[in-house]
Design an enzyme around this catalytic site. Sequence first.
Site, PDB file in Angstrom:
ATOM      1  CG  ASN A  11     -14.753  -8.575 -10.227  1.00 18.22           C
ATOM      2  OD1 ASN A  11     -14.857  -9.374 -11.171  1.00 18.22           O
ATOM      3  ND2 ASN A  11     -14.175  -7.390 -10.380  1.00 18.22           N
ATOM      4  CG  HIS A  39      -9.872  -5.401 -11.517  1.00 18.29           C
ATOM      5  ND1 HIS A  39     -10.632  -5.089 -12.616  1.00 18.29           N
ATOM      6  CD2 HIS A  39      -8.822  -4.555 -11.519  1.00 18.29           C
ATOM      7  CE1 HIS A  39     -10.066  -4.082 -13.258  1.00 18.29           C
ATOM      8  NE2 HIS A  39      -8.973  -3.739 -12.616  1.00 18.29           N
TER       9      HIS A  39
HETATM   10  C1  GAR Z   1      -9.254 -12.162 -16.341  1.00 15.79           C
HETATM   11  O1  GAR Z   1      -7.978 -11.606 -16.500  1.00 15.79           O
HETATM   12  C2  GAR Z   1     -10.044 -11.376 -15.329  1.00 15.79           C
HETATM   13  O2  GAR Z   1      -9.278 -10.883 -14.264  1.00 15.79           O
HETATM   14  C3  GAR Z   1     -10.545 -10.249 -16.186  1.00 15.79           C
HETATM   15  O3  GAR Z   1     -10.899 -10.849 -17.412  1.00 15.79           O
HETATM   16  C4  GAR Z   1     -10.083 -11.993 -17.625  1.00 15.79           C
HETATM   17  C5  GAR Z   1     -10.980 -13.184 -17.910  1.00 15.79           C
HETATM   18  O4  GAR Z   1     -10.241 -14.355 -18.174  1.00 15.79           O
HETATM   19  N1  GAR Z   1     -11.627  -9.557 -15.540  1.00 15.79           N
HETATM   20  C6  GAR Z   1     -11.801  -8.245 -15.582  1.00 15.79           C
HETATM   21  O5  GAR Z   1     -11.107  -7.513 -16.259  1.00 15.79           O
HETATM   22  C7  GAR Z   1     -12.947  -7.706 -14.750  1.00 15.79           C
HETATM   23  N2  GAR Z   1     -12.935  -6.282 -14.690  1.00 15.79           N
HETATM   24  P1  GAR Z   1     -10.898 -15.795 -18.022  1.00 15.79           P
HETATM   25  O6  GAR Z   1     -12.242 -15.803 -18.753  1.00 15.79           O
HETATM   26  O7  GAR Z   1      -9.891 -16.709 -18.718  1.00 15.79           O
HETATM   27  O8  GAR Z   1     -11.034 -16.117 -16.559  1.00 15.79           O
END
Ligand code: GAR
Length: 208
Positions: free
Chosen positions: A108, A110
């Site tokens: 994952n 984060h």
């Molecule tokens: C990213 O910032 C990722 O780290 C976060 O959601 C965003 C998705 O962006 N994930 C979390 O918060 C997981 N807990 P993306 O769809 O453009 O990759």
Amino acid sequence: MKNIVVLVSGGGTNLQVLIDAQNNGEIKNGKITCVISSKPDAYALERARNNNIKTRVLTRKEYPNSYEYTKDILKAVEEEKADLVVYAGFLTILDEMIVKAMPNKMINIHPSLIPAFCGKGYYGLHVHEEVLKRGAKLTGATAHFVNEICDGGPIIIQKAVEVQNGDTPEILQRRVMEQAEWKILPKAVSLFCEDKIIVKDNKTEILD
Ligand code: GAR
């Protein structure tokens, strides 16, 4: 060559970075074979299609609970013969059944320096809102294995990013993505595919 299945829910910039890394040869010994989305309208699906990567949609809202949903995600992951599952902006918490089936085989990304600003409710923009609310001066991103505790699995790579005066959650999110997430996620995926990550006592050792 390891089969990589990527789980997404949104814009898919992290997926795009993985696709680019694959095309540049930065991901050694791994290939993205399928992208699974929890939302039918996720732009990430478009990114996969543009690169001729198989897509599947399993809409979270159509399931009564996490257990039933996880059963179908796991079935799809097994059908795709995944060696590695990457949560790339996958904003759905799955039942621990999938952790038992894929121990230390799910990564994952984060958007904070775990153990700060993580756990239930900390996802996407909310993480950056909380960082700003607390007045933290440093934040960053963490690539880690998924275990049964939300954001509690073994940490693979972390990268720090400075919080700056005048940051909004959106500005900070973008900086964390550019300076941290997009750098460490492809690296962690490649290390896994090259069998360079050893896990012991909920910690990792990276072989280099
Ligand atoms: C990213 O910032 C990722 O780290 C976060 O959601 C965003 C998705 O962006 N994930 C979390 O918060 C997981 N807990 P993306 O769809 O453009 O990759």
